[in-house]
Design a protein around this motif. Structure first.
Motif, mmCIF file in Angstrom:
data_model
loop_
_atom_site.group_PDB
_atom_site.id
_atom_site.type_symbol
_atom_site.label_atom_id
_atom_site.label_comp_id
_atom_site.label_asym_id
_atom_site.label_seq_id
_atom_site.Cartn_x
_atom_site.Cartn_y
_atom_site.Cartn_z
ATOM 1 N N ASP A 43 7.687 -5.243 -1.874
ATOM 2 C CA ASP A 43 8.718 -5.230 -0.848
ATOM 3 C C ASP A 43 8.409 -4.144 0.185
ATOM 4 O OD1 ASP A 43 10.226 -7.287 -1.988
ATOM 5 O OD2 ASP A 43 11.217 -5.897 -3.379
ATOM 6 N N ASP A 44 9.155 -4.144 1.283
ATOM 7 C CA ASP A 44 8.943 -3.137 2.316
ATOM 8 C C ASP A 44 9.395 -1.749 1.881
ATOM 9 O OD1 ASP A 44 7.820 -4.945 4.009
ATOM 10 O OD2 ASP A 44 9.588 -5.223 5.265
ATOM 11 N N ALA A 45 10.232 -1.675 0.875
ATOM 12 C CA ALA A 45 10.686 -0.403 0.328
ATOM 13 C C ALA A 45 10.813 -0.555 -1.178
ATOM 14 C CB ALA A 45 12.022 0.010 0.937
ATOM 15 N N ALA A 46 10.798 0.572 -1.876
ATOM 16 C CA ALA A 46 10.884 0.547 -3.337
ATOM 17 C C ALA A 46 12.325 0.744 -3.781
ATOM 18 C CB ALA A 46 10.007 1.646 -3.933
ATOM 19 N N LEU A 47 12.762 -0.059 -4.739
ATOM 20 C CA LEU A 47 14.072 0.102 -5.356
ATOM 21 C C LEU A 47 13.893 0.966 -6.590
ATOM 22 C CD1 LEU A 47 17.086 -0.702 -5.428
ATOM 23 C CD2 LEU A 47 16.416 -2.649 -6.866
ATOM 24 N N THR A 71 5.458 2.944 -3.815
ATOM 25 C CA THR A 71 5.317 2.396 -2.469
ATOM 26 C C THR A 71 4.144 3.082 -1.800
ATOM 27 O OG1 THR A 71 6.526 1.827 -0.441
ATOM 28 C CG2 THR A 71 6.871 4.040 -1.331
ATOM 29 N N GLY A 72 3.621 2.473 -0.744
ATOM 30 C CA GLY A 72 2.464 3.057 -0.101
ATOM 31 C C GLY A 72 2.109 2.340 1.184
ATOM 32 N N ASP A 73 0.992 2.746 1.759
ATOM 33 C CA ASP A 73 0.540 2.161 3.014
ATOM 34 C C ASP A 73 -0.958 2.401 3.122
ATOM 35 O OD1 ASP A 73 0.959 0.918 5.595
ATOM 36 O OD2 ASP A 73 0.560 2.891 6.459
ATOM 37 N N THR A 74 -1.629 1.514 3.852
ATOM 38 C CA THR A 74 -3.063 1.645 4.103
ATOM 39 C C THR A 74 -3.330 1.375 5.573
ATOM 40 O OG1 THR A 74 -3.544 0.812 1.882
ATOM 41 C CG2 THR A 74 -5.360 0.883 3.437
ATOM 42 N N LYS A 75 -4.049 2.291 6.214
ATOM 43 C CA LYS A 75 -4.494 2.098 7.586
ATOM 44 C C LYS A 75 -6.013 2.295 7.639
ATOM 45 C CE LYS A 75 -0.494 1.569 9.775
ATOM 46 N NZ LYS A 75 0.358 1.423 8.585
#
Length: 335
Positions: A38-42, A125-129
């Motif tokens: 998801d776009d955010a973690a619950l 949660t995380g992100d990669t660029k």
């Protein structure tokens, strides 16, 4: 044979991005929260929380005793734990340079996952660029941690009080000298390695057994001397430390002597400062020395009311000198 490397389209959000997330990140980070994508973690947490964020840009990416991945996890886990909290969740964002070797990325991701497992935290949660070549130095990582407060009142930098004992959990300067030696290709008579480690389990033992701990801090950038200056300023006290009581690995001491460095200003990534009422000092030392990350714990000094804001070093000959906060950049890119 050509080594597979990251391409710019890996960060486009399309099929290449999804393959990278599935084949590298989820392969190692998989858990019930992250796998929902998801776009955010619950997440579940209760009561007061501790939160910390940090960015890691160390060169080289991989060094004796750790790498940028384990450093990112342990650094943030430790920061959360120093407030008397049990770290629970991490976010983890990677900024990657076009052309980075995929096997290097996977090695770091694997190490990141292992460090999180050892600390007992979930990367949720995380992100990669992926950015053009030259925009970053191979790989930067940002992590944010959240944890539940275990102690009330929690240890904080303004709570050091006259009569308190100053303890450290082990030798000073291991990480800083390891990074310098690896980056510059230096070798010493005996090998040295970073002390990179998560200290949250050790801290939980201290908080469970001892009813009152005033300050917990990890002496990272700027080392022991700079961190004690921060505490002395926050609390309006003087820190008096005994030079011969500060544990320093003999190889680090020799390397610093050769290079003209002071181990009291070198970074640590797996050590803590514990300031607490003197009557609990021996109990705290016993707890630390029974832990693999506190075997060299020592009582290095005491908190005094004289000259608020100062850190004073007492030499073996009985003289005293001021230890000021680090001025300038002694060792760039150590974390």
């Amino acid at each position: 044979m050509t080594t597979p490397r990251l391409l710019l389209d890996t960060g486009s959000g399309g099929k290449a991005s999804h393959r990278l997330i599935k084949d590298v990140f989820l392969k190692h980070f998989s858990n019930d929260v992250l796998d929902r994508l998801d776009d955010a973690a619950l997440i579940q947490a209760s009561g007061p929380l501790a939160m910390s964020t940090d960015s890691f840009t160390v060169t080289p990416l991989i060094f004796p005793g750790g790498d940028i991945g384990s450093l990112a996890v342990n650094g943030t886990v430790n920061d959360v734990a120093m407030l008397g909290a049990r770290p629970l969740y991490l976010s983890c964002a990677f900024i990657l340079e076009e052309g980075l070797e995929l096997d290097v990325l996977e090695q770091v991701v694997r190490s990141t996952a292992q460090a999180a497992k050892l600390a007992g935290v979930k990367i949720v949660t995380g992100d990669t660029k992926v950015v053009p070549k030259g925009a970053v130095d191979r790989m930067f990582i940002n992590t944010t941690g959240i944890g539940e407060i275990l102690a009330q009142p929690c240890p904080q930098g303004h709570r050091a009080a006259p009569g308190d004992a100053i303890l450290v959990s082990g030798t000073m300067g291991d990480h800083g000298l390891t990074i310098l030696a690896t980056r510059e290709g230096l070798s010493f008579e005996a090998p040295i390695q970073s002390d990179c480690a998560g200290l949250n389990h050790l801290i939980a033992k201290l908080l469970t057994a001892i009813p009152e701990i005033h300050v917990l801090r990890d002496p990272t950038r700027g080392g022991l001397a700079t961190t004690l200056n921060e505490i002395a300023g926050q609390s309006g006290v003087q820190c008096l430390i005994r030079e011969e009581a500060v544990p320093v690995n003999p190889v680090v001491a020799a390397g610093c002597s050769f290079l003209g460095l002071d181990p009291l200003y070198l970074a640590n990534e797996g050590k803590l400062i514990c300031i607490l009422p003197a009557q609990y000092a021996e109990q705290a030392l016993e707890i630390m020395r029974r832990d693999e990350f506190g075997a060299d714990a020592a009582h290095i000094g005491d908190i005094q009311a004289d000259h608020p804001g100062r850190v004073v070093l007492q030499t073996p000959l009985g003289g005293r000198r001021l230890l000021d906060m680090l001025e300038g950049e002694q060792l760039p890119r150590i974390c």
